[in-house]
Scaffold this motif. Structure first.
Motif, PDB file in Angstrom:
ATOM      1  N   PRO A 252      23.943 -50.969  -1.335  1.00 33.18           N
ATOM      2  CA  PRO A 252      24.300 -52.534  -1.865  1.00 33.18           C
ATOM      3  C   PRO A 252      23.288 -52.720  -3.108  1.00 33.18           C
ATOM      4  CG  PRO A 252      23.650 -52.227   0.486  1.00 33.18           C
ATOM      5  CD  PRO A 252      23.443 -50.466  -0.121  1.00 33.18           C
ATOM      6  N   PRO A 254      20.446 -54.602  -5.359  1.00 32.88           N
ATOM      7  CA  PRO A 254      19.305 -55.352  -4.915  1.00 32.88           C
ATOM      8  C   PRO A 254      19.530 -56.988  -4.739  1.00 32.88           C
ATOM      9  CG  PRO A 254      18.933 -54.543  -6.945  1.00 32.88           C
ATOM     10  CD  PRO A 254      20.283 -53.856  -6.449  1.00 32.88           C
ATOM     11  N   THR A 255      18.940 -57.549  -3.683  1.00 32.67           N
ATOM     12  CA  THR A 255      19.064 -58.920  -3.751  1.00 32.67           C
ATOM     13  C   THR A 255      18.066 -59.720  -4.336  1.00 32.67           C
ATOM     14  OG1 THR A 255      17.678 -59.186  -1.589  1.00 32.67           O
ATOM     15  CG2 THR A 255      20.001 -58.780  -1.377  1.00 32.67           C
ATOM     16  N   VAL A 256      18.205 -61.138  -4.378  1.00 33.61           N
ATOM     17  CA  VAL A 256      17.041 -61.663  -4.957  1.00 33.61           C
ATOM     18  C   VAL A 256      15.874 -61.560  -4.318  1.00 33.61           C
ATOM     19  CG1 VAL A 256      16.254 -64.001  -5.812  1.00 33.61           C
ATOM     20  CG2 VAL A 256      18.451 -63.560  -6.228  1.00 33.61           C
ATOM     21  N   ASP A 258      14.891 -58.637  -2.883  1.00 34.78           N
ATOM     22  CA  ASP A 258      14.403 -57.419  -3.348  1.00 34.78           C
ATOM     23  C   ASP A 258      13.884 -57.434  -4.700  1.00 34.78           C
ATOM     24  OD1 ASP A 258      15.446 -55.823  -1.123  1.00 34.78           O
ATOM     25  OD2 ASP A 258      17.461 -55.835  -2.229  1.00 34.78           O
ATOM     26  N   ARG A 259      14.393 -58.147  -5.722  1.00 40.87           N
ATOM     27  CA  ARG A 259      13.925 -58.393  -6.757  1.00 40.87           C
ATOM     28  C   ARG A 259      12.379 -58.914  -6.991  1.00 40.87           C
ATOM     29  NH1 ARG A 259      18.250 -57.994 -10.965  1.00 40.87           N
ATOM     30  NH2 ARG A 259      19.958 -57.186  -9.759  1.00 40.87           N
ATOM     31  N   GLU A 321      12.843 -66.982  -4.458  1.00 46.56           N
ATOM     32  CA  GLU A 321      13.318 -66.408  -3.329  1.00 46.56           C
ATOM     33  C   GLU A 321      14.134 -67.146  -2.541  1.00 46.56           C
ATOM     34  OE1 GLU A 321      12.250 -63.261   0.219  1.00 46.56           O
ATOM     35  OE2 GLU A 321      10.504 -63.652  -1.532  1.00 46.56           O
ATOM     36  N   TYR A 324      17.288 -69.042  -4.544  1.00 44.53           N
ATOM     37  CA  TYR A 324      18.263 -68.302  -4.768  1.00 44.53           C
ATOM     38  C   TYR A 324      18.674 -67.301  -3.602  1.00 44.53           C
ATOM     39  CZ  TYR A 324      17.887 -69.733  -9.553  1.00 44.53           C
ATOM     40  OH  TYR A 324      17.834 -70.305 -10.862  1.00 44.53           O
ATOM     41  N   ALA A 325      18.303 -67.827  -2.423  1.00 44.77           N
ATOM     42  CA  ALA A 325      18.576 -66.860  -1.345  1.00 44.77           C
ATOM     43  C   ALA A 325      20.247 -66.698  -1.128  1.00 44.77           C
ATOM     44  CB  ALA A 325      18.155 -67.438   0.033  1.00 44.77           C
ATOM     45  N   GLY A 326      20.586 -65.588  -0.897  1.00 42.66           N
ATOM     46  CA  GLY A 326      22.249 -65.323  -0.795  1.00 42.66           C
ATOM     47  C   GLY A 326      22.783 -65.552  -2.106  1.00 42.66           C
ATOM     48  N   TYR A 327      22.206 -65.380  -3.359  1.00 38.68           N
ATOM     49  CA  TYR A 327      22.779 -65.603  -4.616  1.00 38.68           C
ATOM     50  C   TYR A 327      23.626 -64.176  -4.971  1.00 38.68           C
ATOM     51  CZ  TYR A 327      23.178 -65.816  -9.525  1.00 38.68           C
ATOM     52  OH  TYR A 327      23.697 -65.827 -10.816  1.00 38.68           O
ATOM     53  N   GLU A 328      24.813 -64.418  -5.354  1.00 37.25           N
ATOM     54  CA  GLU A 328      25.611 -63.253  -5.540  1.00 37.25           C
ATOM     55  C   GLU A 328      25.627 -62.958  -6.936  1.00 37.25           C
ATOM     56  OE1 GLU A 328      27.767 -61.559  -3.476  1.00 37.25           O
ATOM     57  OE2 GLU A 328      26.956 -62.644  -1.585  1.00 37.25           O
TER      58      GLU A 328
END
Length: 330
Positions: A252, A254-256, A258-259, A321, A324-328
């Motif tokens: 998967p 990296p999510t926001v 993770d970044r 974080e 932008y949680a759940g940002y695609e």
């Protein structure tokens, strides 16, 4: 398994390239965390080391958690290269790497980096001087040649191996190309397929996805890949490639969160190593890369590059974080 002297690397290792103003200990630590098998210091001027230049000396800092790690030096003078090789050996890296590939004018003008590609005899003398001055394995990173009409990597590889170089990384461009145009890995494959060549041959240039890494691994038969620019702001690339090799599937993205975690760690480790002020200032060049692809991010980027207090920076990251949680990502 790939061996460089007494260093044992996994089968088909992924190496982090030495990059000026990027490959410092905090960045290397991040890449190690995300799957890099071996890494190198930023390149260090042999003359700078001998003059005891503070910036050059700082680049000698290595830590046990990042091993195996090589220190890379460059220069155009045999005595200076020999002496800097001795200085490097005192901090006990796992190997010494010589840069015969840097295309930047200020390096080439001194007859160093890719400038040495015009004079293979000089390259051999400089390399011999380093090998004689250390008990560590010596490796080299270079390019295909000076320009399209003088591609000499076949001769370079044979002559370097003959004097004791234990691995060769080839950036698949000429000096004239700088970082532009097509990286032609067919030349690397030819070196690898030369029956005289027994040292590991690593390829470098334009690997920016797991698919490309696998294609080049299969197509060109090299012993491993060195990754540079694709890891800037994206240390996940190492584990992504390894996972793809094993499963044929993508991890998967990296999510926001993770970044943010990567940027936070990078900032913390930068402040620990460089001191708070310098760590904060030098981290500013990295934020754009960590948060690339997030729409309407300009306001947060502006805050990150103008804020001077660590606690405020961490608070901004926390807010990013949450916002932008759940940002695609597109």
């Amino acid at each position: 398994m790939v061996k460089i002297g007494n260093i044992e690397l996994p089968e088909f290792p992924l190496l982090l390239a030495p990059m000026e103003d990027v490959s410092d200990p905090p960045f290397r630590r991040l890449c190690k965390t995300h799957g890099a098998d071996m890494m190198y210091s930023e390149f260090i001027s042999s003359e700078g080391l001998i003059r005891d230049a503070i910036k050059s000396r700082m680049k000698l800092d290595i830590f046990d958690y990042e091993r195996p790690v090589g220190i890379q030096i460059f220069g155009g003078d045999e005595e200076a290269m020999a002496l800097s090789s001795k200085i490097v050996s005192t901090v006990k890296p796992d190997l010494v790497d010589i840069n015969f590939g840097c295309p930047v004018k200020k390096v080439v003008c001194k007859g160093a980096g890719a400038g040495v590609l015009k004079d293979v005899d000089l390259m051999v003398r400089l390399t011999k001087a380093v090998i004689r001055s250390t008990d560590l394995p010596v490796t080299v990173k270079t390019r295909l040649g000076w320009d399209d009409s003088s591609i000499n990597i076949d001769e370079v590889a044979e002559r370097l191996q003959d004097i004791g170089v234990q691995a060769l990384t080839i950036h698949a461009r000429t000096r004239a190309q700088m970082y532009k145009g097509h990286a032609d890995w067919s030349h690397i494959a030819r070196v690898k397929n030369n029956p005289r060549i027994t040292m590991p041959i690593f390829g470098n240039g334009d690997i920016d996805s797991p698919e490309k890494a696998l294609k080049y691994k299969n197509e060109y038969g090299i012993d491993g890949i060195m990754i540079g620019r694709a890891a800037i702001g994206y240390p996940w690339i190492f584990n992504e490639i390894k996972h793809y090799f094993k499963t044929g599937e993508h991890l998967p993205a990296p999510t926001v969160a993770d970044r943010v975690e990567a940027a936070r760690n990078h900032l913390m480790w930068s402040m620990e190593w460089k001191g708070e002020r310098l760590g904060i200032v030098e981290m500013r060049r990295h934020y754009t890369n960590y948060f690339k692809g997030i729409h309407s991010f300009k306001e947060y980027k502006q805050k990150l590059v103008t804020t001077d207090e660590p606690e405020n920076l961490f608070a901004i990251m926390k807010e990013i974080e949450q916002v932008y949680a759940g940002y695609e990502f597109a």
